[in-house]
Design a protein around this motif. Structure first.
Motif: not given
Length: 320
Positions: A23-50
């Motif tokens: 489902t993703g994040i139930p109840g926050l489906e309308a905000l999925h696109l906005w939530i993806s921004i910090p998720f993507c940034l954190m993931f990118t930083m994790a990959l680059l940092g490690n």
């Protein structure tokens, strides 16, 4: 409503599903696109940092020491944990790609739980490294040889993988009735167990046993190691020596806090927070997987002079 209709099996009998739906994040489906921004940034930083940590340790001979070998293992584990879940989560947020095959779900769950346990075990090994370095410094080189470190890594891997192997087989034998919708961003053990239409007390009990036996024991022995380390540090004569000894543990203590605090908080909310909204559970679980891999390289990079100096030279385009 259309989505829910598509996510249900045509009858109420037990079935062996070929496809699950996240489902993703139930109840926050309308905000999925906005939530993806910090998720993507954190993931990118994790990959680059490690990747930076791994490259720095590999290319700098002075970092070929036990502590940095363990740090390399930690970086690899963090990479696996983040790449196991985040790409699928982002595909849900960006493309509404909710389908996941049953086998892929079990594989994702296996890597998630085994490498979570492996990180906990590695943090225990790193606590042992700090214990020997501070409490028995004269025996450090002879105790933590390359062969000993390799054996510790293999034992940690076996300890993480072997207890988790039964989980996919146990889940594959369960019948799943009605909806195959997993209220999560990824396949987590208890989220899948909840979809079964039979008594799952054994699965619940086995999951608790694994958590207590692995993570619980690791945390207990880490605490014991630091009690001994604290006694040894406080017995040092000068304040300068005490601060120097404490500084050698700073990065490791940061990694411990980054791993265990979100883990304990997530487990507590999951077990006892019946009144907490579902999206809070899911956000905490994702935070637990994203935050430590992102911050660990920063903590070690900032606190460890050898890594900090080498990275600065690397980005300036210089070499030793």
């Amino acid at each position: 409503m259309l989505l829910q209709g598509n996510l249900s099996t045509p009858n109420g009998t037990g079935s062996d599903p070929s496809v699950f739906f996240l489902t993703g994040i139930p109840g926050l489906e309308a905000l999925h696109l906005w939530i993806s921004i910090p998720f993507c940034l954190m993931f990118t930083m994790a990959l680059l940092g490690n990747c930076t940590i791994l490259y720095t340790i590999k290319t700098e001979p002075s970092l070929h020491k036990p502590m940095f070998y363990f740090l390399s293992m930690l970086a690899v584990i963090d990479q696996v944990l983040s790449t196991t879940t985040v790409p699928k989560t982002l595909s849900i947020f960006w493309f509404n790609s909710r389908e996941i095959s049953f086998n892929a779900c079990l594989v994702q769950m296996f890597f998630l739980h085994s490498f979570n346990t492996l990180e906990s075990t590695l943090l225990l090994a790193m606590a042992f490294d700090r214990y020997v370095a501070i409490c028995n410094p004269l025996k450090y080189v002879t105790t933590l040889t390359n062969s000993v470190i390799a054996k510790i890594g293999l034992v940690a891997l076996a300890r993480a993988i072997l207890p988790v192997i039964p989980l996919p087989f146990l889940l594959s034998r369960l019948p799943y009735c009605g909806s195959h919708v997993i209220s999560h961003c990824y396949c987590e053990h208890m989220a899948v167990v909840k979809l079964a239409c039979v008594d799952t007390r054994f699965n619940n009990f086995y999951g608790i046993i694994i958590t207590v036996f692995n993570v619980g024991l690791d945390l207990m022995f880490i605490s014991l190691s630091y009690v001994k380390i604290l006694r040894a540090v406080l017995s040092l004569a000068s304040k300068k020596e005490q601060l120097k000894a404490f500084s050698t543990c700073g990065s490791h203590l940061g990694a411990i806090l980054l791993f265990y605090i979100p883990l304990v908080l997530t487990a507590t909310v999951h077990r006892f927070g019946s009144d907490v909204a579902p999206h809070v559970h899911i956000l905490l679980a994702n935070f637990n997987l994203l935050f430590p891999p992102m911050v660990n390289p920063i903590v070690y990079g900032m606190k460890t002079k050898q890594i900090r100096d080498r990275v600065l030279l690397l980005f300036r385009g210089k070499s030793f």
